[in-house]
Design a protein around this motif. Structure first.
Motif, short mmCIF file in Angstrom:
data_model
loop_
_atom_site.label_atom_id
_atom_site.label_comp_id
_atom_site.label_asym_id
_atom_site.label_seq_id
_atom_site.Cartn_x
_atom_site.Cartn_y
_atom_site.Cartn_z
N ALA A 86 0.71 -1.28 -0.05
CA ALA A 86 -0.06 -0.10 -0.16
C ALA A 86 0.85 1.19 -0.03
O ALA A 86 0.53 2.08 -0.71
N GLN A 87 1.92 1.33 0.85
CA GLN A 87 2.93 2.40 0.72
C GLN A 87 3.53 2.52 -0.55
O GLN A 87 3.76 3.66 -1.08
N LEU A 88 4.10 1.40 -0.96
CA LEU A 88 4.66 1.50 -2.40
C LEU A 88 3.66 1.94 -3.65
O LEU A 88 4.12 2.69 -4.52
N GLY A 89 2.34 1.68 -3.42
CA GLY A 89 1.34 2.11 -4.16
C GLY A 89 1.27 3.43 -4.35
O GLY A 89 1.08 4.45 -5.30
N ALA A 90 1.44 4.23 -3.03
CA ALA A 90 1.33 5.62 -2.90
C ALA A 90 2.38 6.07 -3.57
O ALA A 90 2.22 7.28 -3.96
N ALA A 91 3.48 5.68 -3.24
CA ALA A 91 4.75 6.17 -3.84
C ALA A 91 4.78 6.19 -5.33
O ALA A 91 5.07 7.07 -6.03
N ALA A 92 4.11 5.28 -6.03
CA ALA A 92 4.24 5.08 -7.36
C ALA A 92 3.10 6.13 -8.01
O ALA A 92 3.29 6.67 -9.06
N ARG A 93 2.05 6.41 -7.12
CA ARG A 93 0.90 7.21 -7.66
C ARG A 93 1.43 8.70 -7.50
O ARG A 93 0.97 9.83 -8.24
N ALA A 94 2.57 8.83 -6.65
CA ALA A 94 2.99 10.21 -6.47
C ALA A 94 4.08 10.64 -7.57
O ALA A 94 4.57 11.90 -7.45
N MET A 95 4.59 9.78 -8.21
CA MET A 95 5.90 9.95 -9.14
C MET A 95 5.57 10.96 -10.20
O MET A 95 4.33 11.06 -10.56
N GLY A 96 6.40 11.83 -10.06
CA GLY A 96 6.44 12.96 -11.17
C GLY A 96 7.49 12.46 -12.42
O GLY A 96 7.46 11.11 -12.80
N ALA A 97 8.25 13.45 -12.91
CA ALA A 97 8.99 13.20 -13.91
C ALA A 97 10.15 12.33 -13.49
O ALA A 97 10.90 11.66 -14.25
N ASP A 98 10.68 12.53 -12.22
CA ASP A 98 11.80 11.98 -11.81
C ASP A 98 11.43 10.82 -11.11
O ASP A 98 11.39 10.51 -9.83
N ARG A 99 11.47 9.62 -11.94
CA ARG A 99 11.03 8.27 -11.53
C ARG A 99 12.23 7.55 -11.03
O ARG A 99 13.32 7.68 -11.41
N TYR A 100 11.84 6.50 -10.02
CA TYR A 100 12.96 5.62 -9.68
C TYR A 100 12.33 4.48 -9.47
O TYR A 100 11.07 4.38 -9.16
N PRO A 101 13.05 3.20 -9.23
CA PRO A 101 12.67 2.04 -8.87
C PRO A 101 12.05 1.78 -7.34
O PRO A 101 12.54 2.31 -6.50
N LEU A 102 10.97 1.09 -7.50
CA LEU A 102 10.31 0.67 -6.16
C LEU A 102 10.29 -0.81 -5.85
O LEU A 102 9.95 -1.52 -6.69
N VAL A 103 10.92 -1.23 -4.83
CA VAL A 103 11.05 -2.46 -4.38
C VAL A 103 10.36 -3.09 -3.13
O VAL A 103 10.51 -2.33 -1.98
N GLN A 104 9.62 -4.14 -3.13
CA GLN A 104 8.91 -4.62 -1.80
C GLN A 104 9.84 -5.34 -1.24
O GLN A 104 10.28 -6.42 -1.70
N GLY A 105 10.23 -5.25 0.01
CA GLY A 105 11.19 -5.91 0.64
C GLY A 105 11.27 -5.45 2.33
O GLY A 105 10.69 -4.72 2.48
N THR A 106 12.19 -6.21 2.93
CA THR A 106 12.30 -5.69 4.32
C THR A 106 13.91 -5.53 4.57
O THR A 106 14.95 -5.87 3.76
N ALA A 107 14.02 -4.59 5.55
CA ALA A 107 15.33 -4.20 5.80
C ALA A 107 16.00 -5.28 6.52
O ALA A 107 17.38 -5.21 6.58
N GLU A 108 15.25 -6.34 7.16
CA GLU A 108 16.21 -7.42 7.67
C GLU A 108 16.74 -8.37 6.66
O GLU A 108 17.83 -9.15 6.75
N GLN A 109 16.26 -8.33 5.34
CA GLN A 109 16.91 -9.17 4.38
C GLN A 109 16.77 -8.43 2.86
O GLN A 109 16.13 -8.64 2.08
N LEU A 110 17.63 -7.47 2.88
CA LEU A 110 17.62 -6.62 1.81
C LEU A 110 18.00 -7.46 0.40
O LEU A 110 18.85 -8.23 0.42
N PRO A 111 17.26 -7.20 -0.44
CA PRO A 111 17.23 -8.10 -1.86
C PRO A 111 18.27 -7.48 -2.85
O PRO A 111 17.86 -7.18 -3.85
N PHE A 112 19.31 -7.22 -2.11
CA PHE A 112 20.30 -6.48 -3.08
C PHE A 112 21.66 -7.26 -2.80
O PHE A 112 21.93 -7.50 -1.88
N ALA A 113 22.56 -7.05 -4.05
CA ALA A 113 23.79 -7.64 -3.90
C ALA A 113 24.68 -6.73 -3.00
O ALA A 113 24.44 -5.69 -2.64
N ALA A 114 25.79 -7.25 -2.56
CA ALA A 114 26.78 -6.61 -1.64
C ALA A 114 27.44 -5.60 -2.53
O ALA A 114 27.72 -5.47 -3.54
#
Length: 251
Positions: free
Chosen positions: A83-111
């Motif tokens: 729901a929060q990510l949906g709010a972020a997506a709706r508020a995006m303007g010209a400066d778009r950026y990726p949104l990722v669903q995940g948790t701070a306990e298990q970040l889905p990114f490489a080192a």
């Protein structure tokens, strides 16, 4: 880790009301920290982000991420709540950026992926810091920074549950600060000063500064009732930690 499903349910449920109440304040201007919307231009915690790879932990509706993307940062916004990510997506303007669903306990990114990891409350208030901080350190590049704002233990220790406000009387056991029940199994987290230092050093991060944001006496808390109203002008309500990952393994 058991709090993740309950925290997700909580933020999915309250997202609409939260953004309706608080977006006019936190989205009013770029780079406003915390419960008192203190400008980063005054606190000087984040620095220049132009051209840097940035991760926001717990981006909510993306007020911070939008601002940094507009400044030329390569931003990724992460949140556990769809729901929060949906709010972020709706508020995006010209400066778009990726949104990722995940948790701070298990970040889905490489080192070694980001130059800056930051949050204003968000991930380091709603995830166990002893799990989330090492994850943030893992995804930082050498020399990268972890900057985050959380509630001060003074603020929590003086919170009167019965009166639903922060007072001038100590209410909670300082040394028992750890988890805060938010209802229906949801949990937020609060550490003592010493525990924060141990968690950060345990993740091999160097503490560069600890800023205690101090609002003007007439500035009211946008989220909690305080008695007196100028409580945070007199005692620290928030801790803004500025840290970095060393350039080598030698501290």
């Amino acid at each position: 880790m058991d709090s993740i499903p309950a925290n997700r349910r909580l933020w999915n449920r309250i997202s609409g009301a939260y953004q309706h109440e608080h977006d006019p304040q936190i989205g009013a201007a770029p780079r406003l920290w915390g419960m008192y919307s203190i400008p980063d231009a005054h606190l000087r915690a984040l620095g220049d982000v132009t051209g840097k790879r940035v991760l926001e932990l717990g981006c909510g509706a993306g007020q911070w991420s939008r601002a940094l993307a507009a400044e030329g940062a390569d931003v990724v916004g992460l949140d556990l709540s769809e729901a929060q990510l949906g709010a972020a997506a709706r508020a995006m303007g010209a400066d778009r950026y990726p949104l990722v669903q995940g948790t701070a306990e298990q970040l889905p990114f490489a080192a070694d992926t980001f130059d800056l990891v930051f949050c204003d409350f968000g991930g380091l208030s709603w995830a166990p810091p002893h799990l989330a901080v090492p994850q943030a350190a893992r995804v930082l590049r050498r020399g990268g920074r972890l900057v985050f704002n959380v509630a001060s233990p003074w603020f929590e220790a003086c919170y009167d549950e019965a009166a639903a406000r922060v007072t001038t009387t100590l209410q909670q056991d300082y040394f028992a600060l750890d988890t805060i029940a938010e209802g229906d199994g949801a949990t937020s987290y609060q550490l003592t000063y010493g525990d924060w230092v141990r968690v950060l050093r345990g993740a091999s991060l160097v503490i560069d500064d600890l800023i205690e944001p101090r609002p003007d006496p007439e500035t009211l808390n946008g989220y909690n009732k305080t008695d007196p109203p100028d409580w945070a002008h007199r005692w620290p309500a928030e801790l803004l930690w500025v840290t970095h990952k060393p350039s080598s393994d030698r501290l």
